[in-house]
Design a protein around this motif. Structure first.
Motif, PDB file in Angstrom:
ATOM      1  N   GLN A 153      -5.510 -13.888  13.491  1.00 49.51           N
ATOM      2  CA  GLN A 153      -4.992 -15.048  14.218  1.00 49.51           C
ATOM      3  C   GLN A 153      -3.929 -15.807  13.422  1.00 49.51           C
ATOM      4  O   GLN A 153      -3.237 -16.666  13.959  1.00 49.51           O
ATOM      5  CB  GLN A 153      -6.126 -16.001  14.598  1.00 49.51           C
ATOM      6  CG  GLN A 153      -6.915 -16.539  13.418  1.00 49.51           C
ATOM      7  CD  GLN A 153      -8.122 -15.695  13.097  1.00 49.51           C
ATOM      8  OE1 GLN A 153      -8.159 -14.505  13.435  1.00 49.51           O
ATOM      9  NE2 GLN A 153      -9.128 -16.302  12.480  1.00 49.51           N
ATOM     10  N   ASP A 154      -3.808 -15.494  12.138  1.00 51.18           N
ATOM     11  CA  ASP A 154      -2.799 -16.153  11.315  1.00 51.18           C
ATOM     12  C   ASP A 154      -1.440 -15.459  11.385  1.00 51.18           C
ATOM     13  O   ASP A 154      -0.460 -15.949  10.826  1.00 51.18           O
ATOM     14  CB  ASP A 154      -3.241 -16.172   9.842  1.00 51.18           C
ATOM     15  CG  ASP A 154      -4.557 -16.907   9.653  1.00 51.18           C
ATOM     16  OD1 ASP A 154      -4.755 -17.910  10.360  1.00 51.18           O
ATOM     17  OD2 ASP A 154      -5.363 -16.488   8.808  1.00 51.18           O
ATOM     18  N   VAL A 155      -1.392 -14.332  12.070  1.00 53.27           N
ATOM     19  CA  VAL A 155      -0.190 -13.493  12.054  1.00 53.27           C
ATOM     20  C   VAL A 155       0.543 -13.540  13.380  1.00 53.27           C
ATOM     21  O   VAL A 155      -0.077 -13.488  14.452  1.00 53.27           O
ATOM     22  CB  VAL A 155      -0.567 -12.031  11.736  1.00 53.27           C
ATOM     23  CG1 VAL A 155       0.650 -11.131  11.801  1.00 53.27           C
ATOM     24  CG2 VAL A 155      -1.226 -11.947  10.373  1.00 53.27           C
ATOM     25  N   ASP A 162      -2.747  -5.430   8.282  1.00 51.99           N
ATOM     26  CA  ASP A 162      -1.746  -4.441   7.859  1.00 51.99           C
ATOM     27  C   ASP A 162      -0.461  -4.683   8.633  1.00 51.99           C
ATOM     28  O   ASP A 162      -0.467  -4.741   9.862  1.00 51.99           O
ATOM     29  CB  ASP A 162      -2.235  -3.021   8.138  1.00 51.99           C
ATOM     30  CG  ASP A 162      -3.439  -2.646   7.290  1.00 51.99           C
ATOM     31  OD1 ASP A 162      -3.466  -3.062   6.124  1.00 51.99           O
ATOM     32  OD2 ASP A 162      -4.328  -1.939   7.793  1.00 51.99           O
ATOM     33  N   LEU A 163       0.641  -4.811   7.912  1.00 51.19           N
ATOM     34  CA  LEU A 163       1.947  -5.042   8.532  1.00 51.19           C
ATOM     35  C   LEU A 163       3.010  -4.246   7.787  1.00 51.19           C
ATOM     36  O   LEU A 163       2.876  -3.995   6.585  1.00 51.19           O
ATOM     37  CB  LEU A 163       2.322  -6.528   8.488  1.00 51.19           C
ATOM     38  CG  LEU A 163       1.750  -7.452   9.558  1.00 51.19           C
ATOM     39  CD1 LEU A 163       2.154  -8.891   9.246  1.00 51.19           C
ATOM     40  CD2 LEU A 163       2.253  -7.067  10.939  1.00 51.19           C
ATOM     41  N   VAL A 164       4.059  -3.879   8.499  1.00 52.74           N
ATOM     42  CA  VAL A 164       5.145  -3.130   7.872  1.00 52.74           C
ATOM     43  C   VAL A 164       6.483  -3.572   8.473  1.00 52.74           C
ATOM     44  O   VAL A 164       6.574  -3.821   9.678  1.00 52.74           O
ATOM     45  CB  VAL A 164       4.948  -1.610   8.087  1.00 52.74           C
ATOM     46  CG1 VAL A 164       4.991  -1.244   9.566  1.00 52.74           C
ATOM     47  CG2 VAL A 164       6.001  -0.823   7.329  1.00 52.74           C
ATOM     48  N   PRO A 165       7.526  -3.718   7.656  1.00 52.09           N
ATOM     49  CA  PRO A 165       8.871  -3.960   8.211  1.00 52.09           C
ATOM     50  C   PRO A 165       9.286  -2.742   9.026  1.00 52.09           C
ATOM     51  O   PRO A 165       9.126  -1.602   8.578  1.00 52.09           O
ATOM     52  CB  PRO A 165       9.748  -4.109   6.956  1.00 52.09           C
ATOM     53  CG  PRO A 165       8.811  -4.469   5.863  1.00 52.09           C
ATOM     54  CD  PRO A 165       7.524  -3.755   6.181  1.00 52.09           C
ATOM     55  N   THR A 166       9.797  -2.955  10.212  1.00 46.69           N
ATOM     56  CA  THR A 166      10.103  -1.847  11.116  1.00 46.69           C
ATOM     57  C   THR A 166      11.596  -1.606  11.247  1.00 46.69           C
ATOM     58  O   THR A 166      12.417  -2.476  10.951  1.00 46.69           O
ATOM     59  CB  THR A 166       9.534  -2.115  12.519  1.00 46.69           C
ATOM     60  OG1 THR A 166      10.283  -3.171  13.138  1.00 46.69           O
ATOM     61  CG2 THR A 166       8.063  -2.515  12.446  1.00 46.69           C
ATOM     62  N   VAL A 167      11.921  -0.407  11.702  1.00 42.57           N
ATOM     63  CA  VAL A 167      13.315  -0.052  11.963  1.00 42.57           C
ATOM     64  C   VAL A 167      13.915  -1.002  12.996  1.00 42.57           C
ATOM     65  O   VAL A 167      15.057  -1.464  12.859  1.00 42.57           O
ATOM     66  CB  VAL A 167      13.409   1.406  12.466  1.00 42.57           C
ATOM     67  CG1 VAL A 167      14.809   1.715  12.977  1.00 42.57           C
ATOM     68  CG2 VAL A 167      13.023   2.377  11.362  1.00 42.57           C
ATOM     69  N   GLU A 168      13.135  -1.314  14.028  1.00 40.62           N
ATOM     70  CA  GLU A 168      13.641  -2.190  15.092  1.00 40.62           C
ATOM     71  C   GLU A 168      13.936  -3.591  14.577  1.00 40.62           C
ATOM     72  O   GLU A 168      14.927  -4.213  14.960  1.00 40.62           O
ATOM     73  CB  GLU A 168      12.633  -2.258  16.240  1.00 40.62           C
ATOM     74  CG  GLU A 168      12.436  -0.952  17.010  1.00 40.62           C
ATOM     75  CD  GLU A 168      11.573   0.040  16.242  1.00 40.62           C
ATOM     76  OE1 GLU A 168      11.701   1.257  16.502  1.00 40.62           O
ATOM     77  OE2 GLU A 168      10.787  -0.381  15.375  1.00 40.62           O
ATOM     78  N   ASN A 226       0.849  -1.185   0.000  1.00 40.85           N
ATOM     79  CA  ASN A 226       0.000   0.000   0.000  1.00 40.85           C
ATOM     80  C   ASN A 226       0.894   1.247   0.000  1.00 40.85           C
ATOM     81  O   ASN A 226       1.396   1.646   1.051  1.00 40.85           O
ATOM     82  CB  ASN A 226      -0.899  -0.012   1.247  1.00 40.85           C
ATOM     83  CG  ASN A 226      -1.938   1.099   1.217  1.00 40.85           C
ATOM     84  OD1 ASN A 226      -1.738   2.142   0.606  1.00 40.85           O
ATOM     85  ND2 ASN A 226      -3.049   0.873   1.886  1.00 40.85           N
ATOM     86  N   PRO A 227       1.119   1.871  -1.167  1.00 41.05           N
ATOM     87  CA  PRO A 227       2.036   3.014  -1.236  1.00 41.05           C
ATOM     88  C   PRO A 227       1.581   4.207  -0.395  1.00 41.05           C
ATOM     89  O   PRO A 227       2.402   4.972   0.094  1.00 41.05           O
ATOM     90  CB  PRO A 227       2.052   3.369  -2.736  1.00 41.05           C
ATOM     91  CG  PRO A 227       1.557   2.153  -3.434  1.00 41.05           C
ATOM     92  CD  PRO A 227       0.582   1.515  -2.486  1.00 41.05           C
ATOM     93  N   LEU A 247       3.577   0.596  16.400  1.00 42.71           N
ATOM     94  CA  LEU A 247       3.174   0.422  17.801  1.00 42.71           C
ATOM     95  C   LEU A 247       2.136  -0.687  17.929  1.00 42.71           C
ATOM     96  O   LEU A 247       2.148  -1.462  18.889  1.00 42.71           O
ATOM     97  CB  LEU A 247       2.610   1.735  18.346  1.00 42.71           C
ATOM     98  CG  LEU A 247       3.607   2.883  18.517  1.00 42.71           C
ATOM     99  CD1 LEU A 247       2.881   4.147  18.965  1.00 42.71           C
ATOM    100  CD2 LEU A 247       4.685   2.516  19.527  1.00 42.71           C
ATOM    101  N   ARG A 248       1.224  -0.770  16.967  1.00 42.81           N
ATOM    102  CA  ARG A 248       0.204  -1.817  16.997  1.00 42.81           C
ATOM    103  C   ARG A 248       0.846  -3.201  16.868  1.00 42.81           C
ATOM    104  O   ARG A 248       0.439  -4.138  17.542  1.00 42.81           O
ATOM    105  CB  ARG A 248      -0.799  -1.580  15.876  1.00 42.81           C
ATOM    106  CG  ARG A 248      -1.888  -2.641  15.780  1.00 42.81           C
ATOM    107  CD  ARG A 248      -2.898  -2.252  14.691  1.00 42.81           C
ATOM    108  NE  ARG A 248      -3.967  -3.240  14.577  1.00 42.81           N
ATOM    109  CZ  ARG A 248      -3.915  -4.286  13.758  1.00 42.81           C
ATOM    110  NH1 ARG A 248      -2.859  -4.480  12.999  1.00 42.81           N
ATOM    111  NH2 ARG A 248      -4.923  -5.149  13.702  1.00 42.81           N
TER     112      ARG A 248
END
Length: 218
Positions: free
Chosen positions: A171-173, A18-24, A6-7, A212-213
């Motif tokens: 529940q799959d994540v 919704d998921l995103v690769p994080t800095v951490e 999702n740009p 954070l989520r």
């Protein structure tokens, strides 16, 4: 995977997830210095003197000029200069997001950034893996090496992958990777409730509320 990018929000949208690769996460995978308190990006603990930095730049120039691909010399030099100053994680993430957005807009194309890191991140969130919890505290423990050497099922067709990802439920994540022990979470830049990721060719947006989520934080 680019089909689910999702740009507008710089994140993956898999069905209702919704998921995103994080800095951490990328910092942990690459075993880079952690983000410092009250600073957007961490700097090296032992800061080089001006003379040492100048010598490094001269050496990088010589190495760049010797690169066999003339078209890539500027890219190599730019990346090298950037690497002298800060941790490479924000730049890697920024260019990853940029490449995914380009593929998504075009409806085709080849993802040209750190595909191995992205695949390790992907597998860490979508498949339950038996791990010994105390391993993450070992000094020589590397989740990147462990996950990268884990056998994967590679006989699934593209159509099957699309169907799987379109029908993902919460529940799959695995919201937090088993190897992730977040200490401090980067979710704002100064007094602003947003974070820009500085890449080689500019800045891209980051979704701190989504981060954070994922870490189950308020």
């Amino acid at each position: 995977m680019a089909q689910f990018w999702n740009p507008a929000y710089s994140c993956f949208t898999f069905g209702k997830v919704d998921l995103v690769p994080t800095v951490e996460e990328y910092t942990t995978l690459l075993r880079c210095p952690r983000v410092q308190v009250n600073k957007a990006y961490s700097r090296a603990a032992n800061v080089s003197t001006f003379v040492k930095k100048l010598m490094n730049i001269v050496n990088l120039r010589d190495m760049t000029l010797a690169h066999p691909d003339v078209k890539k010399r500027v890219n190599v030099f730019t990346l090298s200069i950037y690497g002298l100053r800060v941790t490479p994680v924000p730049a890697i993430l920024a260019e990853t997001f940029r490449s995914l957005s380009t593929c998504r807009r075009a409806g085709e194309g080849r993802f040209i950034r750190c595909v191995q890191l992205l695949l390790v991140w992907f597998h860490s969130h979508f498949w339950k893996v038996d791990k010994v919890s105390y391993q993450v505290f070992f000094e020589n423990y590397s989740p990147l090496k462990e996950v990268a050497t884990t056998p994967r099922i590679d006989n699934i067709s593209e159509e099957k992958w699309i169907a799987i990802l379109q029908n993902l439920q919460e529940q799959d994540v695995e919201w937090k990777a088993a190897w992730m022990v977040p200490d401090e979470i980067l979710y704002r830049c100064g007094s602003f409730d947003w974070v820009p990721l500085l890449g080689i060719w500019g800045a891209v947006g980051y979704a701190p509320l989504l981060v954070l989520r994922q870490y189950r934080s308020r």
